[in-house]
Structures are given as structure tokens and as C-alpha cells.
Design an enzyme around this catalytic site. Structure first.
Site, mmCIF file in Angstrom:
data_model
loop_
_atom_site.group_PDB
_atom_site.id
_atom_site.type_symbol
_atom_site.label_atom_id
_atom_site.label_comp_id
_atom_site.label_asym_id
_atom_site.label_seq_id
_atom_site.Cartn_x
_atom_site.Cartn_y
_atom_site.Cartn_z
ATOM 1 N N GLY A 172 0.651 -1.252 0.049
ATOM 2 C CA GLY A 172 0.125 -0.003 -0.028
ATOM 3 C C GLY A 172 1.008 1.296 -0.137
ATOM 4 N NE ARG B 105 -2.126 -4.496 -0.656
ATOM 5 C CZ ARG B 105 -1.690 -3.752 0.469
ATOM 6 N NH1 ARG B 105 -0.679 -4.087 0.997
ATOM 7 N NH2 ARG B 105 -2.284 -2.537 0.847
ATOM 8 C CG ASP C 210 4.032 -7.108 7.251
ATOM 9 O OD1 ASP C 210 3.392 -6.441 6.373
ATOM 10 O OD2 ASP C 210 3.326 -7.451 8.488
ATOM 11 C CB THR D 111 3.055 0.131 6.997
ATOM 12 O OG1 THR D 111 1.971 0.217 7.415
ATOM 13 C CG2 THR D 111 3.862 -0.032 8.508
ATOM 14 C CB ILE D 112 -0.387 4.627 7.144
ATOM 15 C CG1 ILE D 112 -1.335 3.510 6.576
ATOM 16 C CG2 ILE D 112 -0.073 5.383 5.898
ATOM 17 C CD1 ILE D 112 -2.693 4.182 6.471
ATOM 18 C CG ASP D 113 -1.346 -0.333 8.575
ATOM 19 O OD1 ASP D 113 -1.802 0.447 8.403
ATOM 20 O OD2 ASP D 113 -1.267 -1.384 8.249
ATOM 21 C CG ASP E 41 1.857 -2.893 11.363
ATOM 22 O OD1 ASP E 41 2.692 -2.631 10.308
ATOM 23 O OD2 ASP E 41 0.968 -3.873 10.931
ATOM 24 C CG MET F 39 -7.130 2.201 6.690
ATOM 25 S SD MET F 39 -6.191 2.573 5.103
ATOM 26 C CE MET F 39 -7.163 2.029 3.781
ATOM 27 N N GLY F 40 -5.289 0.317 9.758
ATOM 28 C CA GLY F 40 -4.189 -0.249 10.732
ATOM 29 C C GLY F 40 -4.093 -1.610 10.677
ATOM 30 N NE ARG F 41 -3.966 -6.607 7.000
ATOM 31 C CZ ARG F 41 -4.846 -6.972 6.332
ATOM 32 N NH1 ARG F 41 -5.473 -6.083 5.416
ATOM 33 N NH2 ARG F 41 -5.292 -8.074 6.501
ATOM 34 N NE ARG G 215 -27.188 9.134 9.654
ATOM 35 C CZ ARG G 215 -28.453 9.127 10.079
ATOM 36 N NH1 ARG G 215 -28.612 8.347 10.840
ATOM 37 N NH2 ARG G 215 -29.290 9.874 9.975
ATOM 38 C CG HIS H 2 -7.618 3.562 0.231
ATOM 39 N ND1 HIS H 2 -8.934 2.824 0.263
ATOM 40 C CD2 HIS H 2 -6.584 2.665 0.010
ATOM 41 C CE1 HIS H 2 -8.520 1.612 0.215
ATOM 42 N NE2 HIS H 2 -7.193 1.479 0.016
ATOM 43 C CD GLN I 279 -7.634 6.149 8.002
ATOM 44 O OE1 GLN I 279 -7.316 5.961 8.910
ATOM 45 N NE2 GLN I 279 -8.374 5.276 7.154
ATOM 46 N NE ARG I 280 -2.608 3.488 1.169
ATOM 47 C CZ ARG I 280 -3.105 1.835 0.621
ATOM 48 N NH1 ARG I 280 -3.388 1.189 1.546
ATOM 49 N NH2 ARG I 280 -2.946 1.767 -0.562
#
Ligand code: F6P
Length: 345
Positions: free
Chosen positions: A10, A72, A103, A125-127, A129, A169-171, A267, A273, A275-276
Site C-alpha cells: 500500500g 502487492r 512486512d 506503512t501507515i499502520d 506496526d 485503518m491499521g489492520r 452513523r 484511503h 488516510q494514505r
């Protein structure tokens, strides 16, 4: 040396900053030549690349996305993939490869370096992690975007006396939810490291409504587990080539449940996306450039199979094996911050 760069997985604000700095130092300091494979590992397999020069990379550190595009692509799963990569690198007289990725991308970098391809990694990664590094570039930008969105959600939720659930996000890691939730003053922050306790969520929201604040903001990470439904995945989407399902929809499922259990109009909004996208923050531009400078030094020090990491204020490196052995996730220190900032119910 003749060095190739690629960006896999991503995209992430700050990728161009890494490319910019690696090329600049490589040419000015080491006298290197650069090419950039397009579309991640796919570009290596397809022998699809562009030259990278001081002129073509001038100013890119300010821009979002990646000038090299991304995909990917799991070389390990492609029959003959490793041979093809080696052949393409040989044809183009490449002495070293710098792979920017998370990763999944780095599992390919490690595999190739174990098979004699001189390569190093830069974590992306934005995550946030990736194991062994304090912060990945892109994370700060994603948190800033999510925080700005949460700020806006407060006023509309307040006007309508509603609960609004914001999915980020963040998986499987809750870094974005934690940081944006705290910064954005969310009343409920839900992270994947902990199963959702829906009764506690409802009690926190009820506290607001009983204490003069007739609205609530809930931040939920896309990878959260709701006992009633588990992780919510996009059923229509195919698994990616690394076998990951697309996580999406927990916000909506949670909003329905909250409304059913509390009666408060609810709501949901999925930031997805956004966020990216867009320009990186000053922090990510700086961090990305520091990673890029270190990556080209790693190449000249022949640190094959290693990845640049941030430790405190220092950029250093560790083995890719260590970096991808597990995901870096929130721990008790961060759960305590969330709990201490919640209403006492
Ligand atoms: O790993 C980065 C990330 O943005 C995750 O937070 C998210 O689950 C995933 O990528 C989305 O991937 P795609 O861009 O393939 O939909």
C-alpha cells in the site's frame, strides 16, 4: 554502483522523500547511478523501470504517493519468480536493490537476499506496526488526517445529538486508532488488540447523554473484533497475493449494534484511503529522508538482508528477519492511556 529502488504494498506519504534522499546522497556522495522499478516487484518481473536522476527526483520529497507506483506482488508465489528477478537485475547491471515496503514486501526482500540478491529494506506503512522500529513514515500523516476528520465529526455529531463511529485503518494494530482517538478527543477508542466489549461502549456513550453531552464519537480500528461478528471483512474482495482479506465494515456493524442497544441515532464513516493520500507531514518528510540516507549507506556497507529502523533519535538497522517476525502492536501502556481518558462508568 548501479542501484535500483522499488516501492511495494500500500502506498504511504513519505515514500518519495525516501527516494529523493537516497538518490541525492547516492549520486552526490557515492557517484551512484539509479533506476526505479515501477509497480513494486511486478516491475522487476516485467523489467519495467525508469532512470532516477537528480533532475527527475527534484522536489519529490514534498509529494504524497510514490512516483514509482506500487503493487502487492508476491515473487515467492510466482513459479520461476526468483530466477526472473535475478535475470532482470543482471540484464540491467544492478549492483544493489533498495525495497521500500511493509512486512509483505520485506518478506520478498529477505527471500531474495537469502538467494544472493544484494538487497536492503526500508520499512513503510501507515499502520506503524513493523517490529523493531519506533515509527514508520506515513503514520504521522495518517494520524493527522484521521484527527482532522474526528475534529469535524464532533461538531456534526453534536448538532444532531448523534453517535458517530469513525473507522480507521491499521489492520491488526491499533496505532492509528489510538493516536487519532486520543488526539481527536474521541469518547470511545477501540483497538484490535482488545476484543470489543459492547456493553462497556454503550455505558461510555450513555455517560455522555446522562451528563449533558448528547452526542458521542467512537473511533474503531478496521481490524477490531466484535464478539457478535468477529473481524469484519469485505466479502466481495479477493484475498491479496499475500493471502490477506480486505478489512472493512466494522464501523457500520458497530454503529448498527450501538443504535439497537442504546436507542441513540448512530452513523458511521469509514475514512479509508483518505488516510494514505495527500502530502506528507513535515515529520514524515524528514523521517523519510533520514531513512533514504541510511538506506544508501547500508548499500555501500553491503548490509544485505537488513532494514533501516528508527530507535529513539537514531536511524540504524536490524535484520529483515527480526523486523517481519511479528507485528508491533499496542500494549498495556497504551491501553492504560485509553482507559484513563475514558469516562468513569
Ligand atoms: O497496510 C496499509 C493499509 O492501508 C492497511 O491499513 C489497510 O488495511 C490496507 O493497507 C488497505 O489495502 P488496499 O490499499 O490494498 O485496499
Amino acid at each position: 554502483m548501479r542501484v535500483a529502488l522499488l516501492t511495494g504494498g500500500g502506498d504511504c506519504p513519505g515514500l518519495n522523500a525516501v527516494i529523493y534522499a537516497a538518490v541525492k546522497k547516492g549520486i552526490n556522495h557515492y557517484g551512484d547511478e539509479f533506476i526505479g522499478f515501477l509497480n513494486g516487484w511486478r516491475g522487476v518481473l516485467d523489467n519495467n523501470w525508469i532512470p532516477l536522476t537528480l533532475e527527475s527526483t527534484d522536489g519529490i520529497q514534498l509529494k504524497g504517493g510514490t512516483i514509482l507506483h506500487s503493487s502487492r506482488t508476491n515473487v515467492k508465489k510466482i513459479p520461476g519468480g526468483i530466477d526472473k528477478v535475478q535475470e532482470v537485475l543482471k540484464t540491467n547491471k544492478i549492483d544493489a536493490l533498495i525495497a521500500l515496503g511493509g512486512d509483505d514486501t520485506q518478506s520478498v526482500t529477505m527471500f531474495l537476499s537469502e538467494h544472493g540478491v544484494p538487497s536492503v529494506g526500508v520499512p513503510k506503512t501507515i499502520d506503524n506496526d513493523i517490529n523493531g522500529t519506533d515509527t514508520t513514515f506515513g503514520f504521522d500523516t495518517a494520524v493527522m488526517i484521521a484527527t482532522e476528520a474526528i475534529d469535524r465529526i464532533h461538531t456534526t455529531a453534536d448538532s444532531h445529538n448523534r453517535v458517530v463511529v469513525v473507522e480507521v485503518m491499521g489492520r491488526d494494530a491499533g496505532w492509528i486508532a489510538y493516536a487519532s482517538g486520543v488526539a481527536g478527543g474521541a469518547h470511545v477508542i477501540l483497538v484490535p488488540e482488545k476484543e470489543i466489549d459492547i456493553d462497556h461502549v454503550c455505558a461510555l456513550l450513555k455517560y455522555n447523554y446522562d451528563h449533558g453531552k448528547h452526542y458521542g464519537v467512537v473511533v474503531v480500528a478496521e481490524g477490531c473484533h466484535l464478539p457478535e461478528v468477529g473481524q469484519v471483512i469485505d466479502e466481495g474482495a479477493k484475498l491479496d497475493s499475500f493471502g490477506h482479506a480486505r478489512l472493512s465494515g466494522i464501523g457500520e456493524a458497530l454503529a448498527e449494534l450501538i443504535e439497537k442497544k442504546t436507542g441513540y441515532e448512530t452513523r458511521s464513516v469509514n475514512l479509508g484511503h483518505t488516510q494514505r493520500g495527500g502530502v506528507p507531514t513535515a515529520y514524515d518528510r524528514t523521517l523519510g529522508q533520514r531513512y533514504g540516507l541510511h538506506a544508501i549507506d547500508m548499500v555501500h556497507d553491503k548490509k544485505w538482508g537488513r532494514i533501516a529502523v528508527l530507535r529513539g533519535l537514531d536511524i540504524t538497522d536490524i535484520t529483515i528477519k527480526e523486523a517481519i517476525a511479528s507485528n508491533r502492536r499496542l500494549d498495556q501502556r497504551f491501553f492504560d492511556v485509553i482507559a484513563d481518558l475514558e469516562a468513569k462508568v
